[in-house]
Design an enzyme around this catalytic site. Structure first.
Site, PDB file in Angstrom:
ATOM      1  N   ASP A   1      37.959  42.153  28.418  1.00 42.80           N
ATOM      2  CA  ASP A   1      37.795  41.906  29.843  1.00 42.80           C
ATOM      3  C   ASP A   1      36.334  42.219  30.184  1.00 42.80           C
ATOM      4  OD1 ASP A   1      38.392  41.478  32.545  1.00 42.80           O
ATOM      5  OD2 ASP A   1      38.929  43.569  32.849  1.00 42.80           O
TER       6      ASP A   1
ATOM      7  N   GLU B   1      33.139  46.046  39.187  1.00 44.87           N
ATOM      8  CA  GLU B   1      33.989  44.891  39.473  1.00 44.87           C
ATOM      9  C   GLU B   1      33.123  43.917  40.275  1.00 44.87           C
ATOM     10  OE1 GLU B   1      37.276  44.119  38.870  1.00 44.87           O
ATOM     11  OE2 GLU B   1      37.704  45.930  37.702  1.00 44.87           O
TER      12      GLU B   1
ATOM     13  N   ASP C   1      41.330  46.804  31.012  1.00 45.31           N
ATOM     14  CA  ASP C   1      41.742  47.954  31.815  1.00 45.31           C
ATOM     15  C   ASP C   1      42.852  47.650  32.800  1.00 45.31           C
ATOM     16  OD1 ASP C   1      40.129  47.940  34.873  1.00 45.31           O
ATOM     17  OD2 ASP C   1      39.692  46.422  33.377  1.00 45.31           O
TER      18      ASP C   1
ATOM     19  N   SER D   1      37.798  36.863  31.878  1.00 43.64           N
ATOM     20  CA  SER D   1      37.581  37.579  33.130  1.00 43.64           C
ATOM     21  C   SER D   1      38.212  36.891  34.328  1.00 43.64           C
ATOM     22  CB  SER D   1      36.071  37.713  33.383  1.00 43.64           C
ATOM     23  OG  SER D   1      35.820  38.355  34.607  1.00 43.64           O
TER      24      SER D   1
ATOM     25  N   ASP E   1      35.030  42.938  33.838  1.00 40.47           N
ATOM     26  CA  ASP E   1      34.920  43.935  34.901  1.00 40.47           C
ATOM     27  C   ASP E   1      35.597  45.246  34.528  1.00 40.47           C
ATOM     28  OD1 ASP E   1      33.734  42.244  37.232  1.00 40.47           O
ATOM     29  OD2 ASP E   1      35.345  41.017  36.411  1.00 40.47           O
TER      30      ASP E   1
END
Length: 229
Positions: free
Chosen positions: A27, A36, A183, A115, A29
């Protein structure tokens, strides 16, 4: 006899290289980078706290990601497209991120990112880090301003998983030789499908679902897990 020996040795060397090959998919961010991106854009639009609150709930899996993304993007309507330059300048790579990519490439591995963020910023991140593959959303821009809408199909948890599978297939790798890190809740399917799935400084649902976890913001710690797994 000599030619036959060399051919056999070359085949064995190629087989060894393939067996050692890995595809790492992350990922962006809060994993590859500390921020982010959509929250940074929200701050530029003067709705930072509102956007950040929606982001947090979406990453925890408390609300539908697609709905949350559309709602946040709608709050960005009217921003000048120059906002992408300012946003990229605020991005910082997670400790160990660039080193992880360099070490992976030194081993002949490939690195991709998936993403829920936006190509308008993600492409610059990918170029800076030297990453091989990228899948992200796109924002609609008309007359030099954001319309508050997306310009392409939303990158969902399913599309993240599809990207992992597609890139692995392109490289001729089984999923057992892939690594996935993230995350948020929308990273769970790819984390569970990969040969090595890692929750990185993750939300509770993601930590519970992942085979491995890293709780320190240092992406190079992933290499210890990959090499021992």
């Amino acid at each position: 006899m000599t030619a036959s020996f060399k051919s056999s040795r070359a085949a064995n060397e190629q087989e060894h290289r393939t067996a050692d090959m890995r595809l790492i998919v992350m990922d962006i961010d809060s994993t590859l980078i500390n921020e982010e991106v959509i929250d940074l854009l929200g701050e530029e639009a003067g709705v930072g706290e509102q956007v950040a609150a929606i982001t947090e709930r979406a990453m925890r899996g408390e609300i539908d990601f697609k709905q949350a993304l559309e709602e946040r993007v709608g709050l960005l309507a009217g921003l000048e497209q120059e906002v992408f330059d300012r946003t990229f300048e605020r991005v910082t790579f997670t400790p160990g991120a660039l080193e992880l990519v360099q070490v992976a490439h030194a081993r002949g591995w490939k690195v991709g990112v998936v993403s829920g963020g936006f190509h308008e910023v993600a492409d610059r991140i990918v170029e800076t880090a030297g990453i091989d593959y990228c899948l992200a959303n796109r924002l609609e821009v008309q007359g030099g301003k954001l319309t508050g809408k997306l310009a392409a199909e939303i990158v969902t948890r399913e599309r993240k998983l599809d990207a992992l599978r597609s890139w692995a297939q392109e490289l001729g790798l089984p999923l057992s030789q892939t690594v996935a890190m993230g995350d948020g809740a929308n990273d769970i399917p790819m984390i569970q499908a990969a040969g090595t799935g890692i929750a990185f400084c993750a939300k509770p649902k993601t930590r519970e679902a992942a085979p491995f976890t890293i709780d320190e913001r240092n992406l190079m710690l992933a290499m210890d897990i990959i090499l021992r797994d």
